[in-house]
Scaffold this motif. Structure first.
Motif, PDB file in Angstrom:
ATOM      1  N   GLY A   1      71.929 -31.984  81.253  1.00 30.41           N
ATOM      2  CA  GLY A   1      71.136 -31.870  82.461  1.00 30.41           C
ATOM      3  C   GLY A   1      69.821 -32.628  82.351  1.00 30.41           C
ATOM      4  O   GLY A   1      69.337 -32.916  81.255  1.00 30.41           O
ATOM      5  N   ARG A   2      69.232 -32.954  83.493  1.00 27.48           N
ATOM      6  CA  ARG A   2      67.950 -33.657  83.498  1.00 27.48           C
ATOM      7  C   ARG A   2      67.258 -33.434  84.845  1.00 27.48           C
ATOM      8  O   ARG A   2      67.871 -32.940  85.796  1.00 27.48           O
ATOM      9  N   ARG A   3      65.988 -33.791  84.893  1.00 28.45           N
ATOM     10  CA  ARG A   3      65.205 -33.703  86.123  1.00 28.45           C
ATOM     11  C   ARG A   3      64.872 -35.103  86.622  1.00 28.45           C
ATOM     12  O   ARG A   3      64.578 -35.996  85.839  1.00 28.45           O
ATOM     13  N   ILE A   4      64.918 -35.251  87.940  1.00 28.98           N
ATOM     14  CA  ILE A   4      64.536 -36.507  88.574  1.00 28.98           C
ATOM     15  C   ILE A   4      63.502 -36.198  89.650  1.00 28.98           C
ATOM     16  O   ILE A   4      63.385 -35.046  90.096  1.00 28.98           O
ATOM     17  N   PHE A   5      62.783 -37.216  90.080  1.00 30.53           N
ATOM     18  CA  PHE A   5      61.674 -37.005  91.000  1.00 30.53           C
ATOM     19  C   PHE A   5      61.796 -37.953  92.190  1.00 30.53           C
ATOM     20  O   PHE A   5      62.324 -39.060  92.058  1.00 30.53           O
ATOM     21  N   TYR A   6      61.313 -37.502  93.339  1.00 30.30           N
ATOM     22  CA  TYR A   6      61.378 -38.348  94.523  1.00 30.30           C
ATOM     23  C   TYR A   6      60.043 -38.334  95.258  1.00 30.30           C
ATOM     24  O   TYR A   6      59.177 -37.501  95.006  1.00 30.30           O
ATOM     25  N   SER A   7      59.883 -39.280  96.186  1.00 30.22           N
ATOM     26  CA  SER A   7      58.595 -39.525  96.842  1.00 30.22           C
ATOM     27  C   SER A   7      58.465 -38.730  98.144  1.00 30.22           C
ATOM     28  O   SER A   7      59.419 -38.084  98.603  1.00 30.22           O
ATOM     29  N   ASP A   8      57.276 -38.819  98.739  1.00 29.35           N
ATOM     30  CA  ASP A   8      56.997 -38.096  99.979  1.00 29.35           C
ATOM     31  C   ASP A   8      57.904 -38.543 101.118  1.00 29.35           C
ATOM     32  O   ASP A   8      58.365 -37.714 101.917  1.00 29.35           O
ATOM     33  N   LYS A   9      58.136 -39.839 101.235  1.00 29.48           N
ATOM     34  CA  LYS A   9      58.987 -40.359 102.307  1.00 29.48           C
ATOM     35  C   LYS A   9      60.405 -39.811 102.196  1.00 29.48           C
ATOM     36  O   LYS A   9      61.012 -39.413 103.199  1.00 29.48           O
ATOM     37  N   THR A  10      60.924 -39.775 100.993  1.00 30.09           N
ATOM     38  CA  THR A  10      62.252 -39.205 100.781  1.00 30.09           C
ATOM     39  C   THR A  10      62.251 -37.716 101.097  1.00 30.09           C
ATOM     40  O   THR A  10      63.215 -37.183 101.659  1.00 30.09           O
TER      41      THR A  10
END
Length: 360
Positions: free
Chosen positions: A230-239
């Motif tokens: 497992g892992r963590r990913i990050f996304y931006s405000d627009k997404t």
């Protein structure tokens, strides 16, 4: 005599049916029944194993061997997609070469691998299917030697450079739209994939509970990850804006058991469907080619171009080794040429001559 030794009759009949060399089994059966009845326990005798010298799995069909192999790999936690690939490729091979199992596997494996005009990647993919399967058959005692012993992988081709311009990426995104649920889902999936570098198969497994909408991050559980880590990913405000909008239009009855990127009926999407959709949008945008995996490639390239390092990129992409990340990325020739011009030792020897401004 058959009523005394029913299991023994079954063994000899099986041997005769699967291998002509054991037509002698009838004579052996009569001899064993007279001389070695005390040794028979449950229809299997030490005397029989010594006389006939046959492996206990010699009568196993390739279908059964594949089935056992799939169960074993499934128990090891291999992904469903990989298991389906194993099963499909192995069945295709044995149906194409029905005389291969079990004694002529090496002969037909070599024939299968030496087909003309197959690329190194195709060759290696075939070998990647054979290797664990035949290793399994040896471990289980089904075969005694590996048909792929001393067969090595080929040196691969240079990876296809996936380097779309940002203008093309934006053009494709705008073509998708958000007027319907399907368009909103596709726009969100497109931007989420480009923003995180997530694998298409992983994205389509995500549930709403896997997202933290406040901290703008998503957790990929081990059961979804290709590497089973497992892992963590990050996304931006627009997404995040698109994700929140997508969540707001979902029917209440879907709850959290329905995938985030499902179809209009709340059923799970697969990577093929997503690929077909993206090809349709690509054609509409007037572009040549754009696949779901291109978004992952493009994320990786832009991540490095914008100052990201390869070590954090490895974690975000979910690669088990750094070498995988290095092979995965293929920078464009322009990038390589630009870097070379900047660091070339010859350029340092002969720096450009700066001329002053004269008469204007």
């Amino acid at each position: 005599m058959q009523q005394w030794f029913p299991e023994l009759f079954y063994i000899t009949n099986t041997l005769k049916r699967n291998n002509p060399r054991f037509l002698i089994a009838d004579a052996l059966l009569f001899d064993i029944s007279l001389k070695c009845r005390p040794y028979i326990q449950g229809g299997i005798t030490m005397y029989l194993s010594k006389m006939v010298k046959v492996n206990k799995f010699s009568f196993m069909s390739w279908e059964t061997a594949i089935q056992r192999f799939i169960v074993w790999r499934k128990a090891e936690g291999i992904s469903k997609r990989t298991l389906n690939g194993y099963e499909s490729n192995l069945k295709t091979f044995f149906k194409r070469y029905p005389l291969a199992w079990p004694d002529k596997c090496r002969e037909f494996v070599l024939q299968h691998l030496s087909q003309e005009e197959i690329s190194p990647s195709t060759y290696n993919n075939r070998l990647k299917t054979f290797r664990p399967f035949f290793n399994f058959t040896i471990t289980e005692g089904i075969l005694t030697t590996s048909p792929i012993a001393n067969i090595k992988y080929r040196r691969g081709e240079a990876p296809r450079i996936v380097d779309h311009t940002m203008e093309d990426v934006l053009k494709l995104f705008k073509v998708i739209g958000s007027e319907t649920f399907a368009q909103l889902r596709d726009s969100t999936l497109f931007l989420f994939s480009f923003d995180t570098g997530i694998r298409p198969s992983e994205a389509l497994e995500l549930l709403p509970n896997d997202l933290d909408v406040e901290l703008l991050k998503a957790t990929i559980p081990p059961m979804y990850a290709k590497t089973r880590i497992g892992r963590r990913i990050f996304y931006s405000d627009k997404t995040a804006l698109l994700i929140n909008k997508l969540l707001s239009v979902r029917p209440l009855e879907w709850k959290n058991s329905t995938q985030l990127f499902c179809n209009s009926y709340g059923n799970k999407m697969n990577t093929h469907t997503w690929g077909v959709q993206l090809r349709r949008y690509t054609k509409k945008a007037g572009l040549n080619r754009f696949s779901p995996y291109d978004l992952r490639h493009q994320f990786a390239i832009e991540y490095l171009r914008n100052g990201g390092d390869v070590f954090t990129l490895q974690k975000l992409l979910g690669h088990s080794t750094l070498s995988m990340t290095e092979r995965y990325l293929a920078l464009s020739n322009d990038d390589i040429q630009r870097v070379h011009a900047k660091v070339s030792p010859v350029s340092a020897l002969f720096p450009p001559i700066r001329k002053g401004i004269g008469k204007i």
